[in-house]
Design a protein around this motif. Structure first.
Motif, PDB file in Angstrom:
ATOM      1  N   ALA A  19       6.132  -6.908 -11.815  1.00  0.00           N
ATOM      2  CA  ALA A  19       7.732  -7.597 -11.043  1.00  0.00           C
ATOM      3  C   ALA A  19       7.362  -8.640 -10.289  1.00  0.00           C
ATOM      4  O   ALA A  19       6.623  -9.094  -9.692  1.00  0.00           O
ATOM      5  CB  ALA A  19       8.439  -6.253 -11.028  1.00  0.00           C
ATOM      6  N   SER A  20       8.311  -9.374 -10.216  1.00  0.00           N
ATOM      7  CA  SER A  20       9.053 -10.784  -9.391  1.00  0.00           C
ATOM      8  C   SER A  20       8.191 -10.549  -8.151  1.00  0.00           C
ATOM      9  O   SER A  20       8.998  -8.830  -7.205  1.00  0.00           O
ATOM     10  CB  SER A  20      10.521 -11.039  -9.199  1.00  0.00           C
ATOM     11  N   SER A  21       7.987 -11.000  -7.189  1.00  0.00           N
ATOM     12  CA  SER A  21       7.101 -10.914  -5.954  1.00  0.00           C
ATOM     13  C   SER A  21       8.845 -11.486  -5.063  1.00  0.00           C
ATOM     14  O   SER A  21       8.417 -10.819  -3.725  1.00  0.00           O
ATOM     15  CB  SER A  21       6.731 -11.715  -5.564  1.00  0.00           C
ATOM     16  N   THR A  22       9.801 -11.028  -5.790  1.00  0.00           N
ATOM     17  CA  THR A  22      10.957 -11.204  -4.840  1.00  0.00           C
ATOM     18  C   THR A  22      12.046 -10.267  -4.837  1.00  0.00           C
ATOM     19  O   THR A  22      13.143 -10.377  -4.434  1.00  0.00           O
ATOM     20  CB  THR A  22      12.196 -12.451  -5.261  1.00  0.00           C
ATOM     21  N   ASN A  23      11.254  -9.326  -5.604  1.00  0.00           N
ATOM     22  CA  ASN A  23      12.397  -8.160  -5.523  1.00  0.00           C
ATOM     23  C   ASN A  23      12.646  -6.932  -4.462  1.00  0.00           C
ATOM     24  O   ASN A  23      11.581  -7.742  -3.301  1.00  0.00           O
ATOM     25  CB  ASN A  23      11.627  -7.087  -7.294  1.00  0.00           C
ATOM     26  N   ASP A  24      13.705  -5.903  -3.999  1.00  0.00           N
ATOM     27  CA  ASP A  24      13.443  -5.008  -3.242  1.00  0.00           C
ATOM     28  C   ASP A  24      13.201  -4.057  -3.791  1.00  0.00           C
ATOM     29  O   ASP A  24      13.426  -3.403  -4.591  1.00  0.00           O
ATOM     30  CB  ASP A  24      15.528  -5.880  -3.025  1.00  0.00           C
ATOM     31  N   ILE A  25      12.464  -3.842  -2.702  1.00  0.00           N
ATOM     32  CA  ILE A  25      11.938  -2.416  -3.619  1.00  0.00           C
ATOM     33  C   ILE A  25      12.550  -1.588  -2.352  1.00  0.00           C
ATOM     34  O   ILE A  25      12.679  -1.739  -1.157  1.00  0.00           O
ATOM     35  CB  ILE A  25       9.974  -1.882  -2.396  1.00  0.00           C
ATOM     36  N   VAL A  26      13.096  -0.518  -2.642  1.00  0.00           N
ATOM     37  CA  VAL A  26      13.417   0.828  -2.517  1.00  0.00           C
ATOM     38  C   VAL A  26      13.218   2.181  -3.138  1.00  0.00           C
ATOM     39  O   VAL A  26      13.119   1.922  -3.848  1.00  0.00           O
ATOM     40  CB  VAL A  26      14.929   0.864  -2.804  1.00  0.00           C
ATOM     41  N   GLU A  27      12.454   2.867  -1.319  1.00  0.00           N
ATOM     42  CA  GLU A  27      11.905   3.806  -1.640  1.00  0.00           C
ATOM     43  C   GLU A  27      12.497   4.753  -0.881  1.00  0.00           C
ATOM     44  O   GLU A  27      13.184   5.103  -0.127  1.00  0.00           O
ATOM     45  CB  GLU A  27      10.264   4.099  -0.706  1.00  0.00           C
ATOM     46  N   ARG A  28      12.817   6.040  -1.927  1.00  0.00           N
ATOM     47  CA  ARG A  28      13.904   6.397  -1.050  1.00  0.00           C
ATOM     48  C   ARG A  28      12.986   8.360  -1.522  1.00  0.00           C
ATOM     49  O   ARG A  28      11.948   8.293  -2.455  1.00  0.00           O
ATOM     50  CB  ARG A  28      15.063   7.413  -2.418  1.00  0.00           C
ATOM     51  N   ALA A  79       1.071  -0.957  -0.380  1.00  0.00           N
ATOM     52  CA  ALA A  79       0.032  -0.051  -0.046  1.00  0.00           C
ATOM     53  C   ALA A  79       0.920   1.539  -0.068  1.00  0.00           C
ATOM     54  O   ALA A  79       1.037   2.146  -0.927  1.00  0.00           O
ATOM     55  CB  ALA A  79      -0.557   0.665   1.358  1.00  0.00           C
ATOM     56  N   ALA A  80       2.237   1.328   0.908  1.00  0.00           N
ATOM     57  CA  ALA A  80       3.255   2.672   0.788  1.00  0.00           C
ATOM     58  C   ALA A  80       3.994   2.598  -0.316  1.00  0.00           C
ATOM     59  O   ALA A  80       3.529   4.187  -0.868  1.00  0.00           O
ATOM     60  CB  ALA A  80       3.843   2.073   2.048  1.00  0.00           C
ATOM     61  N   ILE A  81       3.824   1.494  -1.070  1.00  0.00           N
ATOM     62  CA  ILE A  81       4.240   1.699  -2.684  1.00  0.00           C
ATOM     63  C   ILE A  81       3.613   2.135  -3.774  1.00  0.00           C
ATOM     64  O   ILE A  81       3.715   3.496  -4.167  1.00  0.00           O
ATOM     65  CB  ILE A  81       4.836   0.473  -2.855  1.00  0.00           C
ATOM     66  N   LEU A  84      11.452   1.973  -6.688  1.00  0.00           N
ATOM     67  CA  LEU A  84      12.420   1.116  -7.288  1.00  0.00           C
ATOM     68  C   LEU A  84      12.037  -0.083  -7.044  1.00  0.00           C
ATOM     69  O   LEU A  84      12.061  -0.356  -6.076  1.00  0.00           O
ATOM     70  CB  LEU A  84      13.771   2.020  -8.065  1.00  0.00           C
ATOM     71  N   SER A  85      11.773  -0.362  -8.207  1.00  0.00           N
ATOM     72  CA  SER A  85      11.703  -2.276  -7.600  1.00  0.00           C
ATOM     73  C   SER A  85      13.011  -2.923  -8.217  1.00  0.00           C
ATOM     74  O   SER A  85      13.789  -3.520  -9.835  1.00  0.00           O
ATOM     75  CB  SER A  85      11.057  -3.171  -8.014  1.00  0.00           C
ATOM     76  N   ASN A  86      13.962  -3.328  -7.236  1.00  0.00           N
ATOM     77  CA  ASN A  86      16.070  -4.017  -7.162  1.00  0.00           C
ATOM     78  C   ASN A  86      15.066  -5.908  -7.962  1.00  0.00           C
ATOM     79  O   ASN A  86      14.843  -6.819  -7.307  1.00  0.00           O
ATOM     80  CB  ASN A  86      16.654  -4.200  -6.476  1.00  0.00           C
ATOM     81  N   ASN A  87      15.456  -6.015  -9.291  1.00  0.00           N
ATOM     82  CA  ASN A  87      15.972  -7.400  -9.957  1.00  0.00           C
ATOM     83  C   ASN A  87      16.371  -8.597  -8.392  1.00  0.00           C
ATOM     84  O   ASN A  87      17.887  -7.607  -9.220  1.00  0.00           O
ATOM     85  CB  ASN A  87      15.431  -7.625 -10.333  1.00  0.00           C
ATOM     86  N   ARG A  88      16.416  -9.144  -8.136  1.00  0.00           N
ATOM     87  CA  ARG A  88      17.287 -10.205  -7.112  1.00  0.00           C
ATOM     88  C   ARG A  88      18.337 -10.868  -8.271  1.00  0.00           C
ATOM     89  O   ARG A  88      19.337 -10.934  -7.827  1.00  0.00           O
ATOM     90  CB  ARG A  88      16.984 -10.826  -6.467  1.00  0.00           C
TER      91      ARG A  88
END
Length: 256
Positions: free
Chosen positions: A31-40, A14-16, A45-49
């Motif tokens: 995007a993949s559910s394993t991605n790392d979401i980084v919010e600044r 919800a925050a994203i 962005l949604s980083n793909n592992r």
């Protein structure tokens, strides 16, 4: 435990979705559910592992974020992502000499040079190995055009990301497995009241330095089909056909 985790993930999603870097129509999904979401403060962005690069990055360019002083490019691994899921500065060693790539920003530094958070664009989670001809040619032309829209007084929302449609190259000194994109998309849109104007572009890594970015315009529908993402997930269906299915919504304001 599972319930608590589910609640945490729901709250995070919800925050994203409501990130200030995205419009009221939401941040991309798919995007993949394993991605790392980084919010600044200036982007999300949604980083793909697996690829080690962001599947998408969203940001908002405003009259207040641009036209700051010249800023430095000091590359840093992203401290919000485990080291095994992202690249480090040494991974880019000899990249230009061997495969002719730059450290290409997905969220451009120049669009936030007038903010206190400009250096956040130099985290390597926001970087990909981008062909020098593309990065210094049509890609930067489009980024300049987006800032021109902001100079008129309107906020410009942008969603950008990579495509993986063929093998392009491998970083010669990287010690992590990674996949370099074959090309990139960028969707630019303005939201004035309920009026949405948008244009989308796809550029290949093999693009000429002298390519006119206007020639790379496509529909948002094409970007979504090729990336597997839903870029404006909360856009009402009655607007989707016009906004996502047509070319040229923001073309004239981008100089095309």
């Amino acid at each position: 435990m599972k319930i608590a985790l589910l609640l945490l993930l729901t709250a995070s999603s919800a925050a994203i979705a409501n990130s200030s870097s995205c419009s009221n129509y939401g941040c991309p999904t798919g995007a993949s559910s394993t991605n790392d979401i980084v919010e600044r403060p200036i982007y999300v962005l949604s980083n793909n592992r697996k690829t080690k690069f962001a599947d998408w990055a969203a940001y908002k360019v405003t009259p207040k974020t641009i036209d700051g002083p010249s800023r430095s490019r000091t590359w840093k691994a992203d401290p919000k992502i485990y080291s095994r899921y992202t690249l480090e500065p040494n991974d880019y060693q000899d990249a230009w000499a061997t495969i002719q790539t730059d450290r290409g920003h997905q969220v451009p530094l120049a669009s936030f040079s007038n903010t206190d958070h400009w250096s956040d664009t130099n985290y390597l989670s926001n970087i990909t190995p981008q062909s020098s001809n593309l990065n210094q040619g049509p890609w930067v032309q489009l980024e300049n055009a987006v800032r021109s829209v902001a100079r008129t007084g309107d906020n410009a929302y942008v969603v950008t990301g990579p495509l993986y449609e063929y093998y392009f190259a491998t970083l010669p000194q990287a010690n992590e497995a990674h996949t370099i994109p074959s090309g990139y998309f960028k969707v630019v849109f303005t939201v004035i009241g309920s009026n949405v104007k948008a244009s989308a572009f796809i550029m290949e890594q093999t693009s000429s330095r002298y390519l006119d970015f206007c020639r790379t315009e496509v529909t948002i529908d094409e970007v979504e089909a090729r990336s597997g993402l839903n870029l404006l997930p909360s856009l009402p269906s009655y607007q989707a056909t016009d906004v996502e299915g047509n070319i040229g919504g923001l073309s004239s304001r981008l100089g095309c």
